[in-house]
Design an enzyme around this catalytic site. Structure first.
Site, short mmCIF file in Angstrom:
data_model
loop_
_atom_site.label_atom_id
_atom_site.label_comp_id
_atom_site.label_asym_id
_atom_site.label_seq_id
_atom_site.Cartn_x
_atom_site.Cartn_y
_atom_site.Cartn_z
N HIS A 145 -9.49 0.98 5.07
CA HIS A 145 -8.21 1.24 5.76
C HIS A 145 -8.44 2.25 6.88
CE1 HIS A 145 -4.14 2.55 6.57
NE2 HIS A 145 -3.73 1.44 5.99
N GLU A 190 -5.22 -4.83 10.85
CA GLU A 190 -4.20 -3.80 11.03
C GLU A 190 -4.48 -3.02 12.32
OE1 GLU A 190 -2.26 -2.70 7.04
OE2 GLU A 190 -4.03 -1.47 7.26
N SER A 242 3.55 -1.98 10.31
CA SER A 242 5.00 -2.01 10.50
C SER A 242 5.63 -3.37 10.19
CB SER A 242 5.36 -1.55 11.92
OG SER A 242 4.93 -0.21 12.14
N GLY A 262 2.56 2.40 10.68
CA GLY A 262 3.52 3.48 10.48
C GLY A 262 4.22 3.93 11.74
N ASN A 311 0.86 -1.19 0.00
CA ASN A 311 0.00 0.00 0.00
C ASN A 311 0.90 1.24 0.00
OD1 ASN A 311 -1.82 2.03 0.56
ND2 ASN A 311 -2.35 1.29 2.62
N LYS A 322 -0.04 4.25 -0.28
CA LYS A 322 -0.72 5.41 0.31
C LYS A 322 -0.54 6.65 -0.58
CE LYS A 322 -0.18 3.19 4.75
NZ LYS A 322 -0.07 3.29 6.20
N GLU A 335 -6.83 4.70 7.84
CA GLU A 335 -6.60 6.11 7.46
C GLU A 335 -7.82 6.68 6.73
OE1 GLU A 335 -2.82 5.45 5.57
OE2 GLU A 335 -1.94 5.02 7.53
P1 PGA Z 1 2.95 0.37 7.54
O1 PGA Z 1 1.48 0.54 6.95
O2 PGA Z 1 3.49 -0.94 7.01
O3 PGA Z 1 3.69 1.55 7.03
O4 PGA Z 1 2.81 0.34 9.03
C1 PGA Z 1 0.61 -0.56 6.85
C2 PGA Z 1 -0.70 -0.13 6.28
O5 PGA Z 1 -1.24 0.90 6.70
O6 PGA Z 1 -1.27 -0.81 5.40
#
Ligand code: PGA
Length: 253
Positions: free
Chosen positions: A97, A167, A213, A173, A10, A12, A99
Site C-alpha cells: 500500500h 491506487e 476515494s 483519501g 481497508n 487502516k 502508505e
Molecule cells: P480511500 O482509501 O478509499 O479512503 O481513498 C483507499 C485505500 O487507500 O485503500
C-alpha cells in the site's frame, strides 16, 4: 472464467473494539454470493473480527491483514508475519500500500518478498501499485506502474492467490478520483502485464481492483469500466451502510 469480483475494505489505523458492530452489520447484510468481501482491520481487531464474521459463516465475509513482514518469523519487534495473520483467521493480506511505501519506505523488492511470503503462508496477496500526482503530471504513469509491477510481482502466482490493486496515490483519501478513461487505460495496461507474466489463463483471470476515494455515488461507474474487477476501499469501508452500497454496485456491475 471472468475474474472474481472483490470488494476489500481497508480500515487502516482506524477501529477499536467498539467498531465491531460495523463488521457485524456487514456479516448480516444480504450480499450477493458472487462477490467476495474482505475486511482488513488493524491487527488488534483481527481475532475479534474473525469471531464476529464467523458468527455468520454462510455470509462468508473474509478477513485480511494490512501488511506482513518479508520474513516468516524472527526478531522483528512490532511486526506481523503472514503466518500470524493466517493464524488469526485472515485469508488475505494487502501488500505494498502506498502508505506503507511512504511511511515505512517499503521498496518494490520488499513488496515482492511480502507477496511471496504471504502466498507461501496460504494467503491471497492484494498487491498495490500507484503513481504520485507528480509522476502522472510528468506523463510517467505507465512507466512507473510498469516498473512497480516488474519489480514487485511474485515470480510464481495464479489467479487464486494474487490480486492487483491500482491506487493512484493522489486519489487516496483525497476525494479525487481518477477519471474513467484513466482507470481504463491503467487497468488495461495492468491486464497486459499480468497476461505477459502469468500467461493468458491466469493473467486474464486475476482480479484487478481500483482504489482511491471509491464511494457509494461513484462506485457503479468505476465498476462498469473495463478490467475493473472490484475495489479497495478505505474511508467508505468504515461504515457498513456505505460499504454495502459499494458491494451492491459491484454485484450489479
Ligand atoms: P480511500 O482509501 O478509499 O479512503 O481513498 C483507499 C485505500 O487507500 O485503500
Amino acid at each position: 472464467m471472468a475474474p472474481k469480483k472483490i470488494a476489500a475494505g481497508n480500515w487502516k489505523m482506524n477501529g477499536l473494539h467498539s467498531a465491531l458492530n460495523e463488521a457485524s452489520a456487514l456479516a448480516n447484510a444480504d450480499i450477493a454470493s458472487h462477490v467476495r468481501v474482505v475486511l482488513c482491520p488493524p491487527a488488534t481487531l483481527l481475532a475479534a473480527m474473525n469471531a464476529t464474521l464467523g458468527a455468520v459463516p454462510e455470509q462468508g465475509v473474509q478477513l485480511g491483514g494490512q501488511t506482513c513482514h518479508t520474513a516468516r518469523s524472527g526478531a522483528h519487534t512490532g511486526d506481523i508475519s503472514a503466518e500470524m495473520l493466517k493464524d488469526a483467521g485472515a485469508t488475505h493480506v494487502i501488500v505494498g500500500h502506498s502508505e506503507r511505501r511512504t511511511d515505512h519506505a517499503e521498496s518494490d523488492a520488499e513488496v515482492k518478498t511480502q507477496a511471496t511470503t504471504a502466498i507461501d503462508a496460504g494467503l491471497v496477496a492484494i498487491l498495490c501499485i500507484g503513481e504520485t500526482l507528480q509522476e502522472r503530471e510528468a506523463g510517467k504513469t505507465l512507466e512507473i506502474l510498469g516498473r512497480q509491477l516488474e519489480n514487485s510481482l511474485p515470480d510464481a502466482a495464479d489467479f487464486k492467490v494474487l490480486v492487483v490493486a491500482y491506487e493512484p496515490v493522489w486519489a487516496i483519501g483525497t476525494g479525487k478520483v481518477a477519471t474513467l478513461d484513466q482507470i481504463a487505460e491503467v487497468h488495461g495496461f495492468v491486464r497486459g502485464v499480468l497476461v505477459g507474466e502469468y500467461g493468458a489463463g491466469d493473467g486474464a483471470e486475476m482480479s484487478i481492483l481500483y482504489g482511491g476515494s471509491v464511494k457509494p455515488d461513484n462506485a457503479a461507474a468505476i465498476f462498469a469500466t473495463e478490467n475493473v474487477d472490484g475495489a479497495l476501499v478505505g474511508g467508505a469501508s468504515l461504515k457498513a451502510a456505505d460499504f454495502i452500497k459499494i458491494i451492491n454496485a459491484l454485484a450489479a456491475a
